[in-house]
Write a protein that holds these residues in place. Sequence first.
Motif, PDB file in Angstrom:
ATOM      1  N   ARG A  36      -2.909   3.882  15.998  1.00  0.00           N
ATOM      2  CA  ARG A  36      -3.303   5.298  16.020  1.00  0.00           C
ATOM      3  C   ARG A  36      -4.296   5.615  14.905  1.00  0.00           C
ATOM      4  NH1 ARG A  36       2.201   8.110  17.035  1.00  0.00           N
ATOM      5  NH2 ARG A  36       2.563   6.198  16.075  1.00  0.00           N
ATOM      6  N   GLN A  37      -4.078   5.044  13.729  1.00  0.00           N
ATOM      7  CA  GLN A  37      -4.971   5.286  12.596  1.00  0.00           C
ATOM      8  C   GLN A  37      -6.386   4.829  12.910  1.00  0.00           C
ATOM      9  OE1 GLN A  37      -3.957   6.902   9.682  1.00  0.00           O
ATOM     10  NE2 GLN A  37      -6.161   7.039   9.417  1.00  0.00           N
ATOM     11  N   ILE A  38      -6.510   3.654  13.505  1.00  0.00           N
ATOM     12  CA  ILE A  38      -7.832   3.138  13.866  1.00  0.00           C
ATOM     13  C   ILE A  38      -8.467   4.023  14.931  1.00  0.00           C
ATOM     14  CG2 ILE A  38      -9.026   1.234  15.014  1.00  0.00           C
ATOM     15  CD1 ILE A  38      -7.158  -0.652  13.460  1.00  0.00           C
ATOM     16  N   GLU A  39      -7.671   4.439  15.911  1.00  0.00           N
ATOM     17  CA  GLU A  39      -8.202   5.296  16.969  1.00  0.00           C
ATOM     18  C   GLU A  39      -8.706   6.624  16.404  1.00  0.00           C
ATOM     19  OE1 GLU A  39      -5.787   3.768  20.913  1.00  0.00           O
ATOM     20  OE2 GLU A  39      -4.943   5.439  19.779  1.00  0.00           O
ATOM     21  N   ILE A  40      -7.988   7.179  15.455  1.00  0.00           N
ATOM     22  CA  ILE A  40      -8.390   8.446  14.843  1.00  0.00           C
ATOM     23  C   ILE A  40      -9.624   8.245  13.965  1.00  0.00           C
ATOM     24  CG2 ILE A  40      -7.724  10.201  13.153  1.00  0.00           C
ATOM     25  CD1 ILE A  40      -4.824   9.871  14.275  1.00  0.00           C
ATOM     26  N   ASP A  41      -9.603   7.216  13.120  1.00  0.00           N
ATOM     27  CA  ASP A  41     -10.718   6.959  12.209  1.00  0.00           C
ATOM     28  C   ASP A  41     -12.018   6.669  12.955  1.00  0.00           C
ATOM     29  OD1 ASP A  41      -8.987   7.323  10.110  1.00  0.00           O
ATOM     30  OD2 ASP A  41      -8.841   5.183   9.591  1.00  0.00           O
ATOM     31  N   GLN A  42     -11.919   5.859  14.003  1.00  0.00           N
ATOM     32  CA  GLN A  42     -13.124   5.441  14.717  1.00  0.00           C
ATOM     33  C   GLN A  42     -13.418   6.298  15.946  1.00  0.00           C
ATOM     34  OE1 GLN A  42     -12.701   1.244  15.512  1.00  0.00           O
ATOM     35  NE2 GLN A  42     -12.560   0.722  13.350  1.00  0.00           N
ATOM     36  N   LYS A  43     -12.518   7.241  16.239  1.00  0.00           N
ATOM     37  CA  LYS A  43     -12.673   8.136  17.392  1.00  0.00           C
ATOM     38  C   LYS A  43     -12.869   7.346  18.690  1.00  0.00           C
ATOM     39  CE  LYS A  43     -14.565  11.982  14.719  1.00  0.00           C
ATOM     40  NZ  LYS A  43     -14.202  11.538  13.417  1.00  0.00           N
ATOM     41  N   VAL A  44     -12.022   6.337  18.887  1.00  0.00           N
ATOM     42  CA  VAL A  44     -12.068   5.510  20.088  1.00  0.00           C
ATOM     43  C   VAL A  44     -10.657   5.342  20.633  1.00  0.00           C
ATOM     44  CG1 VAL A  44     -14.098   4.181  19.388  1.00  0.00           C
ATOM     45  CG2 VAL A  44     -11.835   3.356  18.791  1.00  0.00           C
ATOM     46  N   GLU A  45     -10.584   4.916  21.873  1.00  0.00           N
ATOM     47  CA  GLU A  45      -9.313   4.559  22.486  1.00  0.00           C
ATOM     48  C   GLU A  45      -9.292   3.035  22.551  1.00  0.00           C
ATOM     49  OE1 GLU A  45      -5.642   5.400  24.329  1.00  0.00           O
ATOM     50  OE2 GLU A  45      -7.073   6.862  23.547  1.00  0.00           O
ATOM     51  N   LEU A  46      -8.348   2.403  21.835  1.00  0.00           N
ATOM     52  CA  LEU A  46      -8.307   0.940  21.797  1.00  0.00           C
ATOM     53  C   LEU A  46      -7.801   0.388  23.126  1.00  0.00           C
ATOM     54  CD1 LEU A  46      -6.902   0.118  18.246  1.00  0.00           C
ATOM     55  CD2 LEU A  46      -9.246  -0.008  19.031  1.00  0.00           C
ATOM     56  N   ASP A  47      -8.472  -0.653  23.600  1.00  0.00           N
ATOM     57  CA  ASP A  47      -8.000  -1.370  24.771  1.00  0.00           C
ATOM     58  C   ASP A  47      -7.091  -2.508  24.291  1.00  0.00           C
ATOM     59  OD1 ASP A  47      -9.851  -3.006  23.568  1.00  0.00           O
ATOM     60  OD2 ASP A  47     -11.052  -3.346  25.365  1.00  0.00           O
ATOM     61  N   ASP A  48      -6.663  -3.340  25.227  1.00  0.00           N
ATOM     62  CA  ASP A  48      -5.750  -4.424  24.855  1.00  0.00           C
ATOM     63  C   ASP A  48      -6.355  -5.354  23.804  1.00  0.00           C
ATOM     64  OD1 ASP A  48      -3.708  -3.517  26.421  1.00  0.00           O
ATOM     65  OD2 ASP A  48      -3.849  -5.085  27.950  1.00  0.00           O
ATOM     66  N   GLU A  49      -7.653  -5.604  23.893  1.00  0.00           N
ATOM     67  CA  GLU A  49      -8.296  -6.491  22.924  1.00  0.00           C
ATOM     68  C   GLU A  49      -8.249  -5.890  21.517  1.00  0.00           C
ATOM     69  OE1 GLU A  49     -12.696  -8.306  22.246  1.00  0.00           O
ATOM     70  OE2 GLU A  49     -11.906  -8.411  24.285  1.00  0.00           O
ATOM     71  N   GLY A  50      -8.476  -4.583  21.429  1.00  0.00           N
ATOM     72  CA  GLY A  50      -8.407  -3.898  20.145  1.00  0.00           C
ATOM     73  C   GLY A  50      -7.003  -3.895  19.579  1.00  0.00           C
ATOM     74  N   VAL A  51      -6.022  -3.696  20.460  1.00  0.00           N
ATOM     75  CA  VAL A  51      -4.616  -3.708  20.036  1.00  0.00           C
ATOM     76  C   VAL A  51      -4.237  -5.108  19.547  1.00  0.00           C
ATOM     77  CG1 VAL A  51      -2.237  -3.431  20.819  1.00  0.00           C
ATOM     78  CG2 VAL A  51      -3.974  -1.784  21.533  1.00  0.00           C
ATOM     79  N   LEU A  52      -4.716  -6.132  20.252  1.00  0.00           N
ATOM     80  CA  LEU A  52      -4.453  -7.514  19.821  1.00  0.00           C
ATOM     81  C   LEU A  52      -5.035  -7.769  18.433  1.00  0.00           C
ATOM     82  CD1 LEU A  52      -5.018  -9.719  22.994  1.00  0.00           C
ATOM     83  CD2 LEU A  52      -2.897  -9.386  21.740  1.00  0.00           C
ATOM     84  N   ALA A  53      -6.209  -7.224  18.177  1.00  0.00           N
ATOM     85  CA  ALA A  53      -6.830  -7.398  16.867  1.00  0.00           C
ATOM     86  C   ALA A  53      -5.976  -6.759  15.775  1.00  0.00           C
ATOM     87  CB  ALA A  53      -8.235  -6.795  16.863  1.00  0.00           C
ATOM     88  N   VAL A  54      -5.418  -5.580  16.059  1.00  0.00           N
ATOM     89  CA  VAL A  54      -4.562  -4.901  15.085  1.00  0.00           C
ATOM     90  C   VAL A  54      -3.298  -5.720  14.837  1.00  0.00           C
ATOM     91  CG1 VAL A  54      -3.137  -2.846  14.676  1.00  0.00           C
ATOM     92  CG2 VAL A  54      -5.436  -2.593  15.635  1.00  0.00           C
ATOM     93  N   ILE A  55      -2.694  -6.207  15.905  1.00  0.00           N
ATOM     94  CA  ILE A  55      -1.461  -6.993  15.765  1.00  0.00           C
ATOM     95  C   ILE A  55      -1.748  -8.287  15.004  1.00  0.00           C
ATOM     96  CG2 ILE A  55       0.338  -8.253  17.020  1.00  0.00           C
ATOM     97  CD1 ILE A  55       0.087  -6.089  19.221  1.00  0.00           C
ATOM     98  N   SER A  56      -2.861  -8.937  15.311  1.00  0.00           N
ATOM     99  CA  SER A  56      -3.243 -10.165  14.603  1.00  0.00           C
ATOM    100  C   SER A  56      -3.425  -9.898  13.113  1.00  0.00           C
ATOM    101  CB  SER A  56      -4.540 -10.739  15.168  1.00  0.00           C
ATOM    102  OG  SER A  56      -4.350 -11.164  16.491  1.00  0.00           O
TER     103      SER A  56
END
Length: 149
Positions: A36-56
């Motif tokens: 959520r923090q990344i989505e708010i900061d970057q004003k984007v909706e993360l897809d699965d690839e973005g979520v994987l990057a956060v988890i990694s």
Amino acid sequence: MSLKEKLANDMKEAMKAREAGKERLSVIRLVRGAIRQIEIDQKVELDDEGVLAVISKEVKQRRDSIEEFKKGGREDLVAQNEADIAVLMEYLPAQLSEAEVKALVDEAVAAVGAKDPKDMGKVMKELMPKVKGKADGKLVNQLVKAAIG
């Protein structure tokens, strides 16, 4: 089902499990907060690839912490971080073995024609999209250095 939906569902399950799911719940909440923090900061909706990057990234942070806690003799925190990693690994794709990563490294070295350590950037650029989220970056780096060093 997207990864974000899976995290939300798993959080609900952990809440229902009360005591049994307490550690799991805290890890899932932490990851959802980071997403959520990344989505708010970057004003984007993360897809699965973005979520994987956060988890990694969360897994990497915990692995780095484990090394420091071991140096400090804090086995309780080592165990806690290992438990957190176990929860996070459920959301990452199956990890490549060292032999599989080595084969991919050899392919990438051959593809870019790397001959010396100066070519490491080219090799990493070729290799990382293939192993992103599937292998530890530190392992990949070590294998590339060994292959072209």
